[in-house]
Design an enzyme around this catalytic site. Sequence first.
Site, PDB file in Angstrom:
ATOM      1  N   THR A   1       0.839  -1.201   0.000  1.00  0.00           N
ATOM      2  CA  THR A   1       0.000   0.000   0.000  1.00  0.00           C
ATOM      3  C   THR A   1       0.869   1.245   0.000  1.00  0.00           C
ATOM      4  O   THR A   1       1.893   1.279   0.686  1.00  0.00           O
ATOM      5  CB  THR A   1      -0.865   0.012   1.272  1.00  0.00           C
ATOM      6  OG1 THR A   1      -1.795  -1.054   1.169  1.00  0.00           O
ATOM      7  CG2 THR A   1      -1.607   1.326   1.460  1.00  0.00           C
TER       8      THR A   1
ATOM      9  N   ARG B   1     -15.015  -5.970   2.108  1.00  0.00           N
ATOM     10  CA  ARG B   1     -14.091  -5.602   3.202  1.00  0.00           C
ATOM     11  C   ARG B   1     -13.385  -4.266   2.896  1.00  0.00           C
ATOM     12  O   ARG B   1     -12.935  -4.016   1.792  1.00  0.00           O
ATOM     13  CB  ARG B   1     -13.055  -6.706   3.371  1.00  0.00           C
ATOM     14  CG  ARG B   1     -12.017  -6.454   4.492  1.00  0.00           C
ATOM     15  CD  ARG B   1     -10.755  -5.816   3.967  1.00  0.00           C
ATOM     16  NE  ARG B   1      -9.728  -5.675   5.008  1.00  0.00           N
ATOM     17  CZ  ARG B   1      -8.603  -5.013   4.839  1.00  0.00           C
ATOM     18  NH1 ARG B   1      -8.346  -4.421   3.697  1.00  0.00           N
ATOM     19  NH2 ARG B   1      -7.726  -4.923   5.805  1.00  0.00           N
ATOM     20  N   VAL B   2     -13.332  -3.412   3.901  1.00  0.00           N
ATOM     21  CA  VAL B   2     -12.626  -2.136   3.770  1.00  0.00           C
ATOM     22  C   VAL B   2     -11.567  -2.083   4.875  1.00  0.00           C
ATOM     23  O   VAL B   2     -11.855  -2.420   6.027  1.00  0.00           O
ATOM     24  CB  VAL B   2     -13.612  -0.954   3.914  1.00  0.00           C
ATOM     25  CG1 VAL B   2     -12.876   0.366   4.025  1.00  0.00           C
ATOM     26  CG2 VAL B   2     -14.574  -0.929   2.720  1.00  0.00           C
ATOM     27  N   GLY B   3     -10.393  -1.673   4.511  1.00  0.00           N
ATOM     28  CA  GLY B   3      -9.302  -1.599   5.490  1.00  0.00           C
ATOM     29  C   GLY B   3      -9.151  -0.213   6.072  1.00  0.00           C
ATOM     30  O   GLY B   3     -10.063   0.619   6.053  1.00  0.00           O
ATOM     31  N   ASP B   4      -7.959   0.047   6.572  1.00  0.00           N
ATOM     32  CA  ASP B   4      -7.679   1.332   7.206  1.00  0.00           C
ATOM     33  C   ASP B   4      -7.406   2.447   6.195  1.00  0.00           C
ATOM     34  O   ASP B   4      -7.609   3.630   6.493  1.00  0.00           O
ATOM     35  CB  ASP B   4      -6.446   1.212   8.118  1.00  0.00           C
ATOM     36  CG  ASP B   4      -5.208   0.760   7.343  1.00  0.00           C
ATOM     37  OD1 ASP B   4      -5.354  -0.094   6.444  1.00  0.00           O
ATOM     38  OD2 ASP B   4      -4.106   1.267   7.625  1.00  0.00           O
TER      39      ASP B   4
ATOM     40  N   GLY C   1      -0.029  -2.100   6.164  1.00  0.00           N
ATOM     41  CA  GLY C   1      -0.061  -3.365   6.905  1.00  0.00           C
ATOM     42  C   GLY C   1      -1.491  -3.806   7.136  1.00  0.00           C
ATOM     43  O   GLY C   1      -2.396  -3.399   6.402  1.00  0.00           O
TER      44      GLY C   1
ATOM     45  N   GLY D   1      -4.868  -3.699   8.065  1.00  0.00           N
ATOM     46  CA  GLY D   1      -5.702  -2.541   8.348  1.00  0.00           C
ATOM     47  C   GLY D   1      -6.591  -2.682   9.560  1.00  0.00           C
ATOM     48  O   GLY D   1      -6.858  -1.695  10.266  1.00  0.00           O
TER      49      GLY D   1
HETATM   50  C1  SD4 Z   1      -5.419  -2.681   4.247  1.00  0.00           C
HETATM   51  N1  SD4 Z   1      -3.565  -1.397   5.048  1.00  0.00           N
HETATM   52  O1  SD4 Z   1      -6.293  -2.681   3.398  1.00  0.00           O
HETATM   53  C2  SD4 Z   1      -4.085  -2.080   3.893  1.00  0.00           C
HETATM   54  C3  SD4 Z   1      -3.229  -3.193   3.414  1.00  0.00           C
HETATM   55  C4  SD4 Z   1      -1.837  -2.879   3.113  1.00  0.00           C
HETATM   56  O2  SD4 Z   1      -0.176  -3.385   1.646  1.00  0.00           O
HETATM   57  O3  SD4 Z   1      -1.187  -2.042   3.678  1.00  0.00           O
HETATM   58  N2  SD4 Z   1      -1.339  -3.637   2.160  1.00  0.00           N
HETATM   59  O4  SD4 Z   1      -5.546  -3.206   5.348  1.00  0.00           O
END
Ligand code: SD4
Length: 339
Positions: free
Chosen positions: A200, A228-231, A252, A254
Amino acid sequence: MSDRRKFVKQTLLSSAALLSGSALSARSTSARPEEVTYETVRNKPIVISTWDFGKEANAGAWAVLQQDGRAVDAVEAGVRIPEADPGNQSVGYGGRPDRDGHVTLDACIMDDKYRCGSVACLEHIKHPISVARLVMEKTPHVMLVGEGALQFALENGFKKEKLLTAKSEEEWKEWLLEHKYKPQKNIENRMPGSKHDHDTIGMVAMDNHGNMGGACTTSGMAFKLRGRVGDSPIIGAGLYVDNEVGCATSSGVGEEVIRIVGAHLVVELMRMGYHPEAACRKAVERIAKRNPAGAKDLQVGFLALNKHGEYGAYALQEGFSYAVRSDKEENIYEAKHLF
Ligand code: SD4
């Protein structure tokens, strides 16, 4: 101890660590600029971003900053570079799909006046960051998701494209055979050839006028549950910019970052006087404290820049790198880590 004195102390501690060679290790040959105190650092313009490929992204941002451009314009231009790169399988075009084979993108952007825009679970659009920018500028809202975000993008002239590349499709099909449709939260780390890598991009910058901006964009965790949604698109979790204090971003797993509202926490720690690296370390420690056994198997890294051009990063595991570009340097650093 006053906040300001505490900050100076933190900075001096970091300087001591640097002198002893333990704070950071530069991968390139040029040395990191000497750390100086809160009052005297004037390191602008500057842009920093996550992972090794941040170097190319920084070059895009730097072109804007060098022309006296705004930080928010610089970070948008910068992160569009990995978004368009099919070789980066965690951002934009070429991103790994969810477990049903859909590439769904998350992105957010924030400027120096607490203005922010975000899209989540957006499909078919190569540059989610620019859609997020339009959400910020053209709507009374902060966040658009899914179908609505796509509709908004199309109404504003974005082109519908196929984002799933042959390579990502192949990996997804292999994954389906092996994991039988069961999502895993740290799958990027287990990809062939990867140690603790995620991809990311989070980028923060300060322009010539001392104003800050940040952007974060991703295809999220590979083979995630649909929806799904991350950070990364969540203001305060994957990115936060406070023009009085500084800005922070993350990469990382999320879910861990959302739980502690990571980027906002890092900025608030900087407000209390912590050096960017120390603030990032505190946030990482909080993740580890909640789940000491689980955290050993996960990667999360934070990256931060304060109002005076000092920067720093910290991660749970070895392998979190970040790229820095300023008048003084163009470097990639390895962040210190907890485990
Ligand atoms: C997430 N933080 O969607 C992101 C994933 C990520 O490299 O950093 N991937 O959780």
